[in-house]
Scaffold this motif. Structure first.
Motif, PDB file in Angstrom:
ATOM      1  N   LEU A   1       0.831  -1.207   0.000  1.00  0.00           N
ATOM      2  CA  LEU A   1       0.000   0.000   0.000  1.00  0.00           C
ATOM      3  C   LEU A   1       0.865   1.258   0.000  1.00  0.00           C
ATOM      4  CD1 LEU A   1      -2.743   1.505   0.298  1.00  0.00           C
ATOM      5  CD2 LEU A   1      -2.372   1.362   2.770  1.00  0.00           C
ATOM      6  N   VAL A   2       1.829   1.337   0.920  1.00  0.00           N
ATOM      7  CA  VAL A   2       2.607   2.572   1.025  1.00  0.00           C
ATOM      8  C   VAL A   2       3.665   2.693  -0.060  1.00  0.00           C
ATOM      9  CG1 VAL A   2       2.218   2.832   3.497  1.00  0.00           C
ATOM     10  CG2 VAL A   2       4.276   1.690   2.716  1.00  0.00           C
ATOM     11  N   GLY A   3       4.151   1.573  -0.579  1.00  0.00           N
ATOM     12  CA  GLY A   3       5.256   1.636  -1.521  1.00  0.00           C
ATOM     13  C   GLY A   3       4.909   1.563  -2.994  1.00  0.00           C
ATOM     14  N   SER A   4       3.741   1.061  -3.308  1.00  0.00           N
ATOM     15  CA  SER A   4       3.399   0.837  -4.711  1.00  0.00           C
ATOM     16  C   SER A   4       2.841   2.089  -5.388  1.00  0.00           C
ATOM     17  CB  SER A   4       2.364  -0.282  -4.821  1.00  0.00           C
ATOM     18  OG  SER A   4       1.939  -0.424  -6.163  1.00  0.00           O
ATOM     19  N   PRO A   5       3.375   2.412  -6.556  1.00  0.00           N
ATOM     20  CA  PRO A   5       2.815   3.538  -7.304  1.00  0.00           C
ATOM     21  C   PRO A   5       1.440   3.217  -7.906  1.00  0.00           C
ATOM     22  CG  PRO A   5       4.628   2.538  -8.518  1.00  0.00           C
ATOM     23  CD  PRO A   5       4.548   1.850  -7.190  1.00  0.00           C
ATOM     24  N   ALA A   6       1.026   1.952  -7.804  1.00  0.00           N
ATOM     25  CA  ALA A   6      -0.292   1.565  -8.321  1.00  0.00           C
ATOM     26  C   ALA A   6      -1.419   2.189  -7.500  1.00  0.00           C
ATOM     27  CB  ALA A   6      -0.427   0.045  -8.317  1.00  0.00           C
ATOM     28  N   PHE A   7      -1.129   2.526  -6.251  1.00  0.00           N
ATOM     29  CA  PHE A   7      -2.113   3.172  -5.394  1.00  0.00           C
ATOM     30  C   PHE A   7      -1.861   4.674  -5.406  1.00  0.00           C
ATOM     31  CE2 PHE A   7      -1.597  -1.075  -3.500  1.00  0.00           C
ATOM     32  CZ  PHE A   7      -2.901  -1.526  -3.556  1.00  0.00           C
ATOM     33  N   GLY A   8      -2.911   5.438  -5.605  1.00  0.00           N
ATOM     34  CA  GLY A   8      -2.795   6.888  -5.606  1.00  0.00           C
ATOM     35  C   GLY A   8      -2.732   7.434  -4.191  1.00  0.00           C
ATOM     36  N   ALA A   9      -2.468   8.723  -4.090  1.00  0.00           N
ATOM     37  CA  ALA A   9      -2.352   9.379  -2.786  1.00  0.00           C
ATOM     38  C   ALA A   9      -3.647   9.243  -1.988  1.00  0.00           C
ATOM     39  CB  ALA A   9      -1.976  10.846  -2.966  1.00  0.00           C
ATOM     40  N   ALA A  10      -4.797   9.350  -2.663  1.00  0.00           N
ATOM     41  CA  ALA A  10      -6.084   9.248  -1.959  1.00  0.00           C
ATOM     42  C   ALA A  10      -6.288   7.852  -1.383  1.00  0.00           C
ATOM     43  CB  ALA A  10      -7.228   9.598  -2.904  1.00  0.00           C
ATOM     44  N   ASP A  11      -5.923   6.817  -2.155  1.00  0.00           N
ATOM     45  CA  ASP A  11      -6.056   5.441  -1.672  1.00  0.00           C
ATOM     46  C   ASP A  11      -5.126   5.188  -0.489  1.00  0.00           C
ATOM     47  OD1 ASP A  11      -7.950   4.768  -3.603  1.00  0.00           O
ATOM     48  OD2 ASP A  11      -6.422   4.132  -5.046  1.00  0.00           O
ATOM     49  N   LYS A  12      -3.909   5.705  -0.592  1.00  0.00           N
ATOM     50  CA  LYS A  12      -2.951   5.540   0.508  1.00  0.00           C
ATOM     51  C   LYS A  12      -3.448   6.266   1.750  1.00  0.00           C
ATOM     52  CE  LYS A  12       1.033   4.783  -2.439  1.00  0.00           C
ATOM     53  NZ  LYS A  12       2.401   5.131  -2.791  1.00  0.00           N
TER      54      LYS A  12
ATOM     55  N   LYS B   1      -6.583   6.887   2.561  1.00  0.00           N
ATOM     56  CA  LYS B   1      -7.702   6.126   3.119  1.00  0.00           C
ATOM     57  C   LYS B   1      -7.201   4.897   3.876  1.00  0.00           C
ATOM     58  CE  LYS B   1     -11.149   7.333  -0.360  1.00  0.00           C
ATOM     59  NZ  LYS B   1     -11.889   6.835  -1.527  1.00  0.00           N
ATOM     60  N   GLY B   2      -6.258   4.187   3.285  1.00  0.00           N
ATOM     61  CA  GLY B   2      -5.707   2.988   3.924  1.00  0.00           C
ATOM     62  C   GLY B   2      -5.005   3.306   5.232  1.00  0.00           C
TER      63      GLY B   2
ATOM     64  N   ILE C   1      -6.052   2.275   9.141  1.00  0.00           N
ATOM     65  CA  ILE C   1      -5.106   1.628  10.058  1.00  0.00           C
ATOM     66  C   ILE C   1      -4.962   2.455  11.335  1.00  0.00           C
ATOM     67  CG2 ILE C   1      -2.653   1.066  10.375  1.00  0.00           C
ATOM     68  CD1 ILE C   1      -2.709   0.300   7.329  1.00  0.00           C
ATOM     69  N   ALA C   2      -4.840   3.767  11.171  1.00  0.00           N
ATOM     70  CA  ALA C   2      -4.700   4.659  12.327  1.00  0.00           C
ATOM     71  C   ALA C   2      -5.927   4.589  13.226  1.00  0.00           C
ATOM     72  CB  ALA C   2      -4.459   6.091  11.851  1.00  0.00           C
ATOM     73  N   GLU C   3      -7.102   4.512  12.618  1.00  0.00           N
ATOM     74  CA  GLU C   3      -8.348   4.424  13.377  1.00  0.00           C
ATOM     75  C   GLU C   3      -8.412   3.108  14.148  1.00  0.00           C
ATOM     76  OE1 GLU C   3     -11.974   5.606  14.846  1.00  0.00           O
ATOM     77  OE2 GLU C   3     -10.737   6.805  13.493  1.00  0.00           O
TER      78      GLU C   3
ATOM     79  N   LEU D   1       1.322  12.930   5.037  1.00  0.00           N
ATOM     80  CA  LEU D   1       2.350  12.188   4.313  1.00  0.00           C
ATOM     81  C   LEU D   1       1.765  11.572   3.040  1.00  0.00           C
ATOM     82  CD1 LEU D   1       5.363  11.540   4.963  1.00  0.00           C
ATOM     83  CD2 LEU D   1       4.574   9.330   5.802  1.00  0.00           C
ATOM     84  N   ALA D   2       0.592  10.963   3.163  1.00  0.00           N
ATOM     85  CA  ALA D   2      -0.072  10.350   2.004  1.00  0.00           C
ATOM     86  C   ALA D   2      -0.525  11.408   1.010  1.00  0.00           C
ATOM     87  CB  ALA D   2      -1.246   9.498   2.456  1.00  0.00           C
ATOM     88  N   ALA D   3      -1.129  12.482   1.504  1.00  0.00           N
ATOM     89  CA  ALA D   3      -1.626  13.544   0.622  1.00  0.00           C
ATOM     90  C   ALA D   3      -0.497  14.192  -0.179  1.00  0.00           C
ATOM     91  CB  ALA D   3      -2.363  14.611   1.438  1.00  0.00           C
ATOM     92  N   ASN D   4       0.687  14.277   0.422  1.00  0.00           N
ATOM     93  CA  ASN D   4       1.834  14.870  -0.272  1.00  0.00           C
ATOM     94  C   ASN D   4       2.589  13.869  -1.139  1.00  0.00           C
ATOM     95  OD1 ASN D   4       1.205  17.270   0.930  1.00  0.00           O
ATOM     96  ND2 ASN D   4       2.884  17.223   2.403  1.00  0.00           N
ATOM     97  N   GLY D   5       2.057  12.650  -1.251  1.00  0.00           N
ATOM     98  CA  GLY D   5       2.689  11.648  -2.098  1.00  0.00           C
ATOM     99  C   GLY D   5       3.991  11.110  -1.529  1.00  0.00           C
ATOM    100  N   ARG D   6       4.111  11.116  -0.208  1.00  0.00           N
ATOM    101  CA  ARG D   6       5.348  10.676   0.442  1.00  0.00           C
ATOM    102  C   ARG D   6       5.154   9.440   1.312  1.00  0.00           C
ATOM    103  NH1 ARG D   6       9.282  13.233  -2.359  1.00  0.00           N
ATOM    104  NH2 ARG D   6       9.027  15.487  -2.299  1.00  0.00           N
ATOM    105  N   ALA D   7       4.059   8.733   1.150  1.00  0.00           N
ATOM    106  CA  ALA D   7       3.795   7.553   1.977  1.00  0.00           C
ATOM    107  C   ALA D   7       4.886   6.502   1.815  1.00  0.00           C
ATOM    108  CB  ALA D   7       2.433   6.949   1.634  1.00  0.00           C
ATOM    109  N   SER D   8       5.505   6.437   0.654  1.00  0.00           N
ATOM    110  CA  SER D   8       6.564   5.452   0.427  1.00  0.00           C
ATOM    111  C   SER D   8       7.787   5.712   1.306  1.00  0.00           C
ATOM    112  CB  SER D   8       6.974   5.435  -1.043  1.00  0.00           C
ATOM    113  OG  SER D   8       7.486   6.695  -1.420  1.00  0.00           O
TER     114      SER D   8
END
Length: 184
Positions: free
Chosen positions: A51-62, A64-65, A69-71, A86-93
């Motif tokens: 989820l965090v490393g794959s470019p197949a998932f967009g920032a919005a999907d990351k 949400k995921g 998990i946080a919840e 972090l996810a919104a800025n495209g830095r989840a990876s």
């Protein structure tokens, strides 16, 4: 090499920003505990790493995921907001590196030093104790050791403290020998 350096700079900036925010809110311990849990989850869950490393998932999907998990994990509000940013800025990876940067800053604030020890096979309790004692003596501070197993180093040990790397791995010795033989 430039990509790796750029990624560590980004992780350092995000880790510093999170540490500063957590310090202002007197929540460093809570955020650090959250990040430790996330670090364990990343190590154990291939799906989370994907989820965090794959470019197949967009920032919005990351986002949400990570929010789900946080919840579920009932993470501190500061940690939750940070993961969303972090996810919104495209830095989840960069999450793993951000966690390492935060841990180093938190250890430094406590007067300890973070060390990453990499071996080809897991350390026994006696070996881990010996490494900790050697680091304590060499650094003059209490080490907080994170261990990693990387069979690619073949044998020996690699210790990273801050920007310093002590590499006594069999892989580096073989590479040095290979280089010396090519020059001869």
């Amino acid at each position: 090499m430039a990509d790796q350096s750029n990624a560590s700079m980004v992780a350092g900036r995000y880790g510093r920003a999170l540490f500063d925010l957590a310090s202002e809110q007197n929540s460093v311990a809570a955020v650090e505990a959250d990040l430790r849990s996330l670090k364990t989850a990343l190590a154990e869950s291939r799906d989370l790493r994907a989820l965090v490393g794959s470019p197949a998932f967009g920032a919005a999907d990351k986002a949400k995921g990570l929010a789900a998990i946080a919840e579920k994990a009932q993470l501190h509000p500061t940690t939750r907001k940070f993961l969303g940013l972090l996810a919104a800025n495209g830095r989840a990876s960069a999450l793993s590196e951000v966690i390492r940067a935060f841990e180093a800053l938190a250890a430094q604030a406590r007067g300890a030093v973070s060390a990453e020890v990499t071996t080809a096979v897991p350390l026994s309790a006696a070996q881990a104790k010996g490494v900790a004692a050697a680091l304590r003596q060499a650094l003059g501070k209490e080490p907080e050791i994170a261990t990693r197993v990387d069979p690619a180093i073949l044998g020996g040990i690699r210790v990273k403290v801050g920007s310093r790397l002590f590499d006594a791995s069999l892989r580096s010795k073989l590479d040095s020998l290979k280089f010396a033989l090519k020059r001869a």
